[in-house]
Write an enzyme that holds these catalytic residues in place. Structure first.
Site, PDB file in Angstrom:
ATOM      1  N   SER A   6       1.263  -1.248  -0.086  1.00  0.00           N
ATOM      2  CA  SER A   6       0.311  -0.258   0.022  1.00  0.00           C
ATOM      3  C   SER A   6       0.683   0.758   0.427  1.00  0.00           C
ATOM      4  O   SER A   6       1.307   1.449   1.080  1.00  0.00           O
ATOM      5  CB  SER A   6      -0.810   0.284   0.642  1.00  0.00           C
ATOM      6  OG  SER A   6      -1.751   1.042   1.602  1.00  0.00           O
ATOM      7  N   HIS A  31      -1.125  -1.434  -4.423  1.00  0.00           N
ATOM      8  CA  HIS A  31      -2.569  -0.848  -3.642  1.00  0.00           C
ATOM      9  C   HIS A  31      -2.371   0.762  -3.695  1.00  0.00           C
ATOM     10  O   HIS A  31      -1.766   0.918  -3.009  1.00  0.00           O
ATOM     11  CB  HIS A  31      -1.878  -2.145  -1.965  1.00  0.00           C
ATOM     12  CG  HIS A  31      -3.495  -1.906  -1.531  1.00  0.00           C
ATOM     13  ND1 HIS A  31      -4.927  -2.631  -1.878  1.00  0.00           N
ATOM     14  CD2 HIS A  31      -4.284  -0.525  -0.827  1.00  0.00           C
ATOM     15  CE1 HIS A  31      -5.874  -2.295  -1.331  1.00  0.00           C
ATOM     16  NE2 HIS A  31      -5.373  -1.288  -0.328  1.00  0.00           N
ATOM     17  N   ASP A  33      -4.911   3.557  -2.121  1.00  0.00           N
ATOM     18  CA  ASP A  33      -5.823   3.497  -1.281  1.00  0.00           C
ATOM     19  C   ASP A  33      -7.012   5.334  -1.358  1.00  0.00           C
ATOM     20  O   ASP A  33      -5.957   6.235  -1.707  1.00  0.00           O
ATOM     21  CB  ASP A  33      -5.579   3.384   0.375  1.00  0.00           C
ATOM     22  CG  ASP A  33      -5.282   2.077   0.425  1.00  0.00           C
ATOM     23  OD1 ASP A  33      -6.057   1.197   0.797  1.00  0.00           O
ATOM     24  OD2 ASP A  33      -4.193   2.128   1.027  1.00  0.00           O
ATOM     25  N   MET A  35      -9.288   7.324  -0.664  1.00  0.00           N
ATOM     26  CA  MET A  35      -9.997   8.373   0.424  1.00  0.00           C
ATOM     27  C   MET A  35     -11.559   9.612   0.424  1.00  0.00           C
ATOM     28  O   MET A  35     -10.301  10.474  -0.172  1.00  0.00           O
ATOM     29  CB  MET A  35      -9.477   8.149   1.913  1.00  0.00           C
ATOM     30  CG  MET A  35      -8.761   7.046   1.887  1.00  0.00           C
ATOM     31  SD  MET A  35      -7.537   6.991   3.745  1.00  0.00           S
ATOM     32  CE  MET A  35      -7.619   5.875   4.201  1.00  0.00           C
ATOM     33  N   HIS A  64      -7.974   0.453  -4.158  1.00  0.00           N
ATOM     34  CA  HIS A  64      -8.878   0.304  -2.827  1.00  0.00           C
ATOM     35  C   HIS A  64     -10.097   1.650  -3.271  1.00  0.00           C
ATOM     36  O   HIS A  64      -9.387   2.818  -2.292  1.00  0.00           O
ATOM     37  CB  HIS A  64      -8.528   0.011  -1.896  1.00  0.00           C
ATOM     38  CG  HIS A  64      -9.105  -0.086  -0.697  1.00  0.00           C
ATOM     39  ND1 HIS A  64      -8.628  -0.748   0.553  1.00  0.00           N
ATOM     40  CD2 HIS A  64     -10.702  -0.300  -0.236  1.00  0.00           C
ATOM     41  CE1 HIS A  64      -9.468  -0.857   1.364  1.00  0.00           C
ATOM     42  NE2 HIS A  64     -10.287  -0.841   1.097  1.00  0.00           N
ATOM     43  N   MET A  66     -12.344   4.006  -1.040  1.00  0.00           N
ATOM     44  CA  MET A  66     -13.182   3.697  -0.025  1.00  0.00           C
ATOM     45  C   MET A  66     -13.540   5.225   0.491  1.00  0.00           C
ATOM     46  O   MET A  66     -13.928   5.904   0.779  1.00  0.00           O
ATOM     47  CB  MET A  66     -12.155   4.288   1.501  1.00  0.00           C
ATOM     48  CG  MET A  66     -11.372   2.970   1.780  1.00  0.00           C
ATOM     49  SD  MET A  66     -10.374   2.542   3.478  1.00  0.00           S
ATOM     50  CE  MET A  66      -9.097   2.526   1.432  1.00  0.00           C
ATOM     51  N   MET A 135     -11.004  -6.662   5.915  1.00  0.00           N
ATOM     52  CA  MET A 135     -10.416  -5.052   5.736  1.00  0.00           C
ATOM     53  C   MET A 135     -10.452  -5.937   7.383  1.00  0.00           C
ATOM     54  O   MET A 135     -10.814  -7.023   8.154  1.00  0.00           O
ATOM     55  CB  MET A 135     -11.594  -4.300   5.872  1.00  0.00           C
ATOM     56  CG  MET A 135     -11.927  -2.941   5.327  1.00  0.00           C
ATOM     57  SD  MET A 135     -10.211  -2.879   4.236  1.00  0.00           S
ATOM     58  CE  MET A 135      -9.173  -1.909   5.666  1.00  0.00           C
ATOM     59  N   ASP A 173      -6.049  -6.514   4.544  1.00  0.00           N
ATOM     60  CA  ASP A 173      -5.805  -5.063   4.497  1.00  0.00           C
ATOM     61  C   ASP A 173      -5.794  -4.721   5.353  1.00  0.00           C
ATOM     62  O   ASP A 173      -7.062  -4.559   6.474  1.00  0.00           O
ATOM     63  CB  ASP A 173      -6.826  -3.970   3.194  1.00  0.00           C
ATOM     64  CG  ASP A 173      -6.270  -3.274   3.194  1.00  0.00           C
ATOM     65  OD1 ASP A 173      -4.899  -2.678   3.484  1.00  0.00           O
ATOM     66  OD2 ASP A 173      -6.400  -2.487   2.282  1.00  0.00           O
TER      67      ASP A 173
HETATM   68  C1  DX5 Z   1      -6.594   1.450   5.624  1.00  0.00           C
HETATM   69  C2  DX5 Z   1      -5.675   0.820   3.835  1.00  0.00           C
HETATM   70  C3  DX5 Z   1      -4.780   0.015   3.806  1.00  0.00           C
HETATM   71  C4  DX5 Z   1      -3.180   0.734   4.732  1.00  0.00           C
HETATM   72  C5  DX5 Z   1      -2.911  -0.653   5.064  1.00  0.00           C
HETATM   73  O1  DX5 Z   1      -7.715   1.402   5.015  1.00  0.00           O
HETATM   74  O2  DX5 Z   1      -6.413   0.827   3.551  1.00  0.00           O
HETATM   75  O3  DX5 Z   1      -4.402  -0.649   2.668  1.00  0.00           O
HETATM   76  O4  DX5 Z   1      -2.699   1.443   3.908  1.00  0.00           O
HETATM   77  O5  DX5 Z   1      -1.501   0.043   6.027  1.00  0.00           O
HETATM   78  P1  DX5 Z   1      -0.829  -1.083   7.055  1.00  0.00           P
HETATM   79  O6  DX5 Z   1      -0.393  -2.068   6.745  1.00  0.00           O
HETATM   80  O7  DX5 Z   1      -0.098   0.153   7.632  1.00  0.00           O
HETATM   81  O8  DX5 Z   1      -2.176  -1.314   8.209  1.00  0.00           O
HETATM   82 ZN    ZN Z   2      -6.314  -0.451   1.307  1.00  0.00          ZN
END
Ligand code: DX5
Ligand code: ZN
Length: 220
Positions: A6, A31, A33, A35, A64, A66, A135, A173
């Site tokens: 990620s 990956h 993310d 948000m 991903h 969110m 998750m 994740d």
């Molecule tokens: C959290 C994200 C993850 C995050 C994981 O909402 O979806 O992908 O970056 O980070 P680590 O591996 O540090 O928990």
């Molecule tokens: Zn993620």
């Protein structure tokens, strides 16, 4: 196992370089993310960033989302380079239509559930998606501690996918680290996201460590 580091834990002032580093070290996916500050409390980045990093690597972009009502943006994420688009079941008014929109755009479709959403909620969609994402922390931030109770959800989902004889990948994740990775692979994960555990310390060594783990679900 498929490793999907990620980039939320990367150094954004040197994002391109960090991506080249994980690519060269042997990561399988990247990956990404996204948000929106509504579905999750935090805001990360969007299309312009993805478009720009698409130039740095040919690896699969595992995006991903969110974000609330992601169906509004599927085409745009495809356009900037997404290969797999994962949406949250909790964020979609019409889950089937959202999965269809992802496939219509020419991407693989992932569907995710938050830690407190029952595993069974995803069962009706398993034969329509390419990847199910459990998750293992509350979505929103990198670097959180793995939630122990989610291990059972991985086991239950693996059992269901195998019983149904599906190709659907099982991604996890959040909070994955060098101590719990073997247990999580045994539980049934085959796509592993790791943010802080990859970017803290020596990135190449970390990627190598994860890639050397065994999995009970070897992929051809
Ligand atoms: C959290 C994200 C993850 C995050 C994981 O909402 O979806 O992908 O970056 O980070 P680590 O591996 O540090 O928990
Ligand atoms: Zn993620």
């Amino acid at each position: 196992m498929i490793l999907s580091p990620s980039i939320l834990s990367a150094d954004f002032s040197a994002l391109g370089e960090d991506i080249v580093k994980i690519d060269k070290a042997g990561a399988d996916y990247i990956h990404i993310d996204v948000m929106d500050g509504i579905f999750v409390p935090s805001i990360s980045f969007g299309m312009p960033v993805i478009k720009s990093i698409r130039k740095c690597t040919d690896k699969v972009f595992d995006v991903h989302l969110m974000i609330d009502e992601p169906i509004r943006y599927i085409e745009e994420f495809k356009k900037v380079g997404a290969d797999i688009i994962t949406v949250h079941l909790e964020a979609c008014k019409d889950v089937d239509a959202t999965i269809k929109a992802i496939h219509d755009a020419g991407c693989k479709a992932g569907l995710s559930i938050k830690p407190k959403t029952p595993t069974e909620a995803i069962f009706p969609y398993l034969d329509k998606i390419d990847m199910a994402l459990i998750m293992t922390v509350e979505p929103g931030f990198g670097g959180q501690a793995f939630l122990d109770f989610t291990t059972e959800k991985i086991v239950a989902l693996r059992k269901k996918i195998d019983e149904m004889g599906l190709e659907c990948d099982l991604e996890i994740d959040g909070g994955v680290n060098k101590e719990n990775i073997d247990m999580l692979l045994k539980a049934g994960a085959d796509v592993v996201v790791a943010g802080s555990a990859v970017f803290k310390g020596d990135v190449a060594e970390n990627v190598k460590f994860f890639k050397e783990r065994n999995t009970r679900h070897p992929l051809a």
